[in-house]
Design a protein around this motif. Structure first.
Motif, PDB file in Angstrom:
ATOM      1  N   THR A   1      32.554  44.941  31.752  1.00 34.48           N
ATOM      2  CA  THR A   1      31.216  44.372  31.824  1.00 34.48           C
ATOM      3  C   THR A   1      30.912  43.281  30.802  1.00 34.48           C
ATOM      4  O   THR A   1      30.179  42.365  31.124  1.00 34.48           O
ATOM      5  CB  THR A   1      30.157  45.475  31.715  1.00 34.48           C
ATOM      6  OG1 THR A   1      30.441  46.298  30.579  1.00 34.48           O
ATOM      7  CG2 THR A   1      30.198  46.350  32.937  1.00 34.48           C
TER       8      THR A   1
ATOM      9  N   THR B   1      21.717  47.716  46.590  1.00 35.32           N
ATOM     10  CA  THR B   1      22.997  48.306  46.209  1.00 35.32           C
ATOM     11  C   THR B   1      23.504  49.169  47.358  1.00 35.32           C
ATOM     12  O   THR B   1      22.813  50.088  47.792  1.00 35.32           O
ATOM     13  CB  THR B   1      22.854  49.166  44.947  1.00 35.32           C
ATOM     14  OG1 THR B   1      22.396  48.345  43.872  1.00 35.32           O
ATOM     15  CG2 THR B   1      24.183  49.794  44.565  1.00 35.32           C
TER      16      THR B   1
ATOM     17  N   THR C   1      30.477  54.623  46.459  1.00 37.94           N
ATOM     18  CA  THR C   1      31.136  54.026  45.308  1.00 37.94           C
ATOM     19  C   THR C   1      32.422  53.354  45.768  1.00 37.94           C
ATOM     20  O   THR C   1      32.886  53.554  46.885  1.00 37.94           O
ATOM     21  CB  THR C   1      31.481  55.087  44.250  1.00 37.94           C
ATOM     22  OG1 THR C   1      32.399  56.035  44.822  1.00 37.94           O
ATOM     23  CG2 THR C   1      30.239  55.816  43.773  1.00 37.94           C
TER      24      THR C   1
ATOM     25  N   SER D   1      32.930  53.655  41.010  1.00 32.92           N
ATOM     26  CA  SER D   1      31.827  52.922  40.414  1.00 32.92           C
ATOM     27  C   SER D   1      30.800  52.610  41.492  1.00 32.92           C
ATOM     28  O   SER D   1      31.156  52.225  42.604  1.00 32.92           O
ATOM     29  CB  SER D   1      32.329  51.608  39.804  1.00 32.92           C
ATOM     30  OG  SER D   1      33.357  51.828  38.875  1.00 32.92           O
ATOM     31  N   LYS D   2      29.522  52.784  41.167  1.00 30.87           N
ATOM     32  CA  LYS D   2      28.445  52.378  42.071  1.00 30.87           C
ATOM     33  C   LYS D   2      28.083  50.951  41.702  1.00 30.87           C
ATOM     34  O   LYS D   2      27.676  50.679  40.564  1.00 30.87           O
ATOM     35  CB  LYS D   2      27.241  53.305  41.941  1.00 30.87           C
ATOM     36  CG  LYS D   2      26.239  53.089  43.074  1.00 30.87           C
ATOM     37  CD  LYS D   2      25.293  54.262  43.203  1.00 30.87           C
ATOM     38  CE  LYS D   2      24.321  54.058  44.367  1.00 30.87           C
ATOM     39  NZ  LYS D   2      25.014  53.983  45.665  1.00 30.87           N
TER      40      LYS D   2
ATOM     41  N   GLN E   1      21.228  42.806  40.716  1.00 30.10           N
ATOM     42  CA  GLN E   1      22.286  43.106  39.742  1.00 30.10           C
ATOM     43  C   GLN E   1      23.332  41.988  39.733  1.00 30.10           C
ATOM     44  O   GLN E   1      23.861  41.633  38.680  1.00 30.10           O
ATOM     45  CB  GLN E   1      22.947  44.438  40.069  1.00 30.10           C
ATOM     46  CG  GLN E   1      22.036  45.640  39.860  1.00 30.10           C
ATOM     47  CD  GLN E   1      21.146  45.945  41.060  1.00 30.10           C
ATOM     48  OE1 GLN E   1      20.997  45.132  41.974  1.00 30.10           O
ATOM     49  NE2 GLN E   1      20.551  47.125  41.072  1.00 30.10           N
TER      50      GLN E   1
ATOM     51  N   MET F   1      27.696  46.229  38.110  1.00 31.25           N
ATOM     52  CA  MET F   1      27.282  47.618  37.991  1.00 31.25           C
ATOM     53  C   MET F   1      25.848  47.802  38.482  1.00 31.25           C
ATOM     54  O   MET F   1      24.940  47.052  38.130  1.00 31.25           O
ATOM     55  CB  MET F   1      27.399  48.084  36.539  1.00 31.25           C
ATOM     56  CG  MET F   1      28.806  47.924  35.960  1.00 31.25           C
ATOM     57  SD  MET F   1      30.093  48.712  36.960  1.00 31.25           S
ATOM     58  CE  MET F   1      29.611  50.434  36.835  1.00 31.25           C
ATOM     59  N   ALA F   2      25.659  48.837  39.310  1.00 29.04           N
ATOM     60  CA  ALA F   2      24.339  49.101  39.876  1.00 29.04           C
ATOM     61  C   ALA F   2      23.307  49.400  38.793  1.00 29.04           C
ATOM     62  O   ALA F   2      22.118  49.140  38.971  1.00 29.04           O
ATOM     63  CB  ALA F   2      24.417  50.263  40.861  1.00 29.04           C
ATOM     64  N   GLU F   3      23.765  49.980  37.665  1.00 28.07           N
ATOM     65  CA  GLU F   3      22.864  50.295  36.566  1.00 28.07           C
ATOM     66  C   GLU F   3      22.813  49.184  35.522  1.00 28.07           C
ATOM     67  O   GLU F   3      22.238  49.351  34.453  1.00 28.07           O
ATOM     68  CB  GLU F   3      23.298  51.607  35.900  1.00 28.07           C
ATOM     69  CG  GLU F   3      23.328  52.805  36.838  1.00 28.07           C
ATOM     70  CD  GLU F   3      21.984  53.069  37.482  1.00 28.07           C
ATOM     71  OE1 GLU F   3      20.948  52.887  36.810  1.00 28.07           O
ATOM     72  OE2 GLU F   3      21.956  53.435  38.677  1.00 28.07           O
TER      73      GLU F   3
ATOM     74  N   GLU G   1      22.222  45.084  34.090  1.00 23.87           N
ATOM     75  CA  GLU G   1      21.060  44.211  33.959  1.00 23.87           C
ATOM     76  C   GLU G   1      20.784  43.515  35.291  1.00 23.87           C
ATOM     77  O   GLU G   1      21.700  43.018  35.951  1.00 23.87           O
ATOM     78  CB  GLU G   1      21.323  43.175  32.870  1.00 23.87           C
ATOM     79  CG  GLU G   1      20.159  42.241  32.606  1.00 23.87           C
ATOM     80  CD  GLU G   1      20.454  41.244  31.504  1.00 23.87           C
ATOM     81  OE1 GLU G   1      19.639  40.330  31.301  1.00 23.87           O
ATOM     82  OE2 GLU G   1      21.513  41.377  30.856  1.00 23.87           O
ATOM     83  N   SER G   2      19.510  43.496  35.691  1.00 26.16           N
ATOM     84  CA  SER G   2      19.147  42.852  36.950  1.00 26.16           C
ATOM     85  C   SER G   2      18.199  41.687  36.684  1.00 26.16           C
ATOM     86  O   SER G   2      17.514  41.645  35.658  1.00 26.16           O
ATOM     87  CB  SER G   2      18.506  43.850  37.916  1.00 26.16           C
ATOM     88  OG  SER G   2      17.280  44.327  37.402  1.00 26.16           O
TER      89      SER G   2
ATOM     90  N   GLU H   1      14.992  40.809  41.973  1.00 24.99           N
ATOM     91  CA  GLU H   1      14.573  42.190  42.212  1.00 24.99           C
ATOM     92  C   GLU H   1      13.241  42.233  42.951  1.00 24.99           C
ATOM     93  O   GLU H   1      13.061  43.015  43.900  1.00 24.99           O
ATOM     94  CB  GLU H   1      14.466  42.933  40.883  1.00 24.99           C
ATOM     95  CG  GLU H   1      14.182  44.414  41.044  1.00 24.99           C
ATOM     96  CD  GLU H   1      14.250  45.163  39.723  1.00 24.99           C
ATOM     97  OE1 GLU H   1      14.120  46.404  39.762  1.00 24.99           O
ATOM     98  OE2 GLU H   1      14.435  44.537  38.665  1.00 24.99           O
TER      99      GLU H   1
END
Length: 563
Positions: free
Chosen positions: A26, A53, A57, A70-71, A77, A341-343, A345-346, A351
């Motif tokens: 990342t 998303t 995974t 990985s999601k 994202q 990564m889904a989690e 920074e977006s 968004e």
């Protein structure tokens, strides 16, 4: 000093190998050492309108050859990841290798993919090759995607939520030619970074005319990829290009579909294209096969950097091009596929855009249309699957009715099945789920074919072009029909058995056969399907699926096709 070394059969560029080894999934990669002028190229492909998303995974193959689920994905994202990767890199461009739109989930497709074009524009995309799915709604609608406006070209209404301004990025279509010899979009682009000029060529695969609906590509032809690119090299050199980057919607396949820094086991059409490219084309960003890979290959008399970022915005390829400041020569390349990564920074703008369209689509998407007894997955090998069998059964259910065609057999093309169907805990299936499985909105067409004509259709599943493998898709039949094939037999004589209700198909008898209008008009290379007679329209494929599931259905068994 920068130099090439060979170890374990792999070519490494000293200096950049240290960057690759240190690059974590990342964080931003460290820049090259002072001296060379560095240009960063961030690349995506095959986004297919995945604003949200995606479910599930993916296994991302790391440098230690260890898979971790990985999601990943999501437009917001993706935009956040691109912004973070650009930080600290003044010489950066974001590009794409086709199929950004088409075959999209409901939140994008219901609005003619306008939100996807807006989201990718906000994310900083600058150049994009066209792919075959860009032509799903025809070339006029694709031109609207570029230019904007609310003129209606399809059955759906444009600009439902807001005016559409068109893409903030430029489509390139070097091998998409009109009858007068002009290209649908520009063939090339030049971008300048300090003293460095980079030429870009963008194109789709030459088989787009087979893969797209004939009506969608009427008046267009698709030229050979390598020949087209090579013919543009002198033009770009004359314009001062110090190197040339090819954005091409064609790719390869490997045993591991999501590789971060390898092309291990890669095969497919892209390698043949590389073998025939001008040595001046050193960087090739590919797509179409939905697989991820990146490596340096010695093909066609040149060391070439080849990459693909998989599909659906799961990954971004971070490519670094290093140039000698005195000669402007390209002296190093490096690349790595980084997960979105889904989690992570977006981007707040993207968004908000995604939330707006998802909310607008929700009443349609969440409507329960029926029940299914269990999951009907899609086959990743593009052969027979429960999802494909379910679609064929639904088509036959509607088309066998007297006013819909009196069908006896239905076929669906396996490549047109975009996802599996996974009912909720109580077995409920929503409209959004079936739309995601078959998002094209095709009409069903029932025609009469002789048994011999039906065999001709099935033989086309295994048609080859220039001896380079199968073109088109396997046809999955409805319940009651089965066929067998033997690939060791000569082309045109590979179908060894056709049965309907346990009885062999009579070559001289007539049969009523249902397919979608894409196939009926010769799509996916099935020109033999155009020979049918007495056509009857059976309505929209999604309506057929809704009617079939309304009373609840079991998961269909397999075994209708067999090698």
């Amino acid at each position: 000093m920068l130099k090439q070394v060979q170890h374990d059969g792999r070519v490494w560029l000293v200096g950049l190998s240290l960057w690759l080894a240190a690059c974590a999934p990342t964080p931003r990669p460290a820049p090259l050492a002072a001296g060379p002028i560095e240009v960063q190229v961030l690349a995506i492909n095959d986004f297919h309108g995945n604003l949200e998303t995606p479910e599930g995974t993916i296994p991302v193959t790391g440098p230690d050859d260890v898979d971790a689920d990985s999601k990943v994905g999501g437009a917001a994202q993706l935009a956040g990841t691109l912004k973070a990767l650009r930080s600290g890199h003044p010489n950066s461009i974001t590009v794409a290798a086709g199929d950004l739109i088409g075959a999209s989930p409901l939140a994008s497709a219901w609005f003619l993919d306008e939100p996807t074009v807006d989201a990718l524009s906000m994310a900083g995309l600058e150049l994009a090759a066209v792919g075959n799915h860009e032509f799903d709604k025809g070339s006029s609608e694709l031109l609207r995607m570029q230019k904007g406006g609310c003129e209606k070209f399809t059955s759906r209404t444009p600009c439902q939520l807001e005016p559409f301004k068109g893409a903030g990025f430029a489509y390139l279509a070097a091998n998409v030619q009109r009858t007068d010899g002009s290209t649908l979009f520009p063939a090339t682009a030049i971008r300048q970074y300090g003293p460095i000029r980079i030429g870009f060529i963008g194109m789709t695969l030459k088989d787009t005319g087979i893969l797209a609906s004939p009506a969608g590509v009427a008046g267009l032809s698709f030229a050979d990829e390598a020949a087209t690119a090579n013919a543009l090299v002198p033009k770009l050199k004359a314009e001062g290009a110090d190197t040339i980057v090819l954005l091409i919607h064609q790719g390869g396949k490997a045993p591991k579909a999501y590789q971060t820094s390898s092309c291990e086991g890669l095969a497919g059409p892209i390698l043949d294209i590389l073998d025939h490219l001008d040595p001046a084309i050193r960087t090739i960003i590919s797509g179409h096969t939905h697989q991820a890979y990146t490596c340096t290959l010695d093909r066609g008399g040149a060391l070439r950097r080849l990459s693909s970022a998989g599909k659906y915005g799961y990954l971004v390829t971070d490519i670094r091009l290093a140039f000698d400041p005195a000669t402007h020569a390209l002296i190093e390349t490096a690349a790595r596929n980084l997960p979105v990564m889904a989690e992570g920074e977006s981007d707040p703008q993207v968004e908000a855009l995604t939330d707006r369209y998802v909310k607008a689509a929700a009443p349609v998407a969440e409507r329960v249309i029926g029940k299914l007894a269990g999951p009907a997955p899609r086959s990743e090998t593009e052969d027979e699957s429960p999802a494909a069998a379910l679609i064929a059964d639904a088509e036959l259910f509607i088309a066998r009715q007297p006013d819909k065609g009196r069908a006896q057999i239905a076929f669906t093309n396996a490549t047109g099945v975009r996802t599996g169907l996974f009912p909720k805990a109580d077995g409920a299936v929503t409209f959004g789920q079936i739309f995601q499985m078959q998002p094209f909105g095709n009409n069903l067409v029932t025609k009469s074919y002789t048994g011999k004509q039906l065999k001709d259709v099935l033989e086309q599943q295994f048609r080859t072009v220039d001896g380079k493998g199968r073109v088109g898709s396997l046809l999955v039949p409805s319940a009651g029909f089965r066929f067998r094939y033997d690939l060791s037999r000569p082309e045109g004589d590979r179908i060894t058995l056709m049965e309907l209700g346990g009885r062999r198909i009579d070559p001289a008898a007539s049969y009523r056969v249902t397919v979608n209008n894409f196939l009926s008009s010769g799509g996916d290379g099935f020109s033999a399907l155009t020979a049918g007679t007495d056509a009857v329209d059976g309505g929209i494929d999604l309506d057929a699926m809704g009617s079939w599931l309304a009373g609840g259905q079991p998961v269909p068994p397999l075994g209708r096709t067999k090698d």
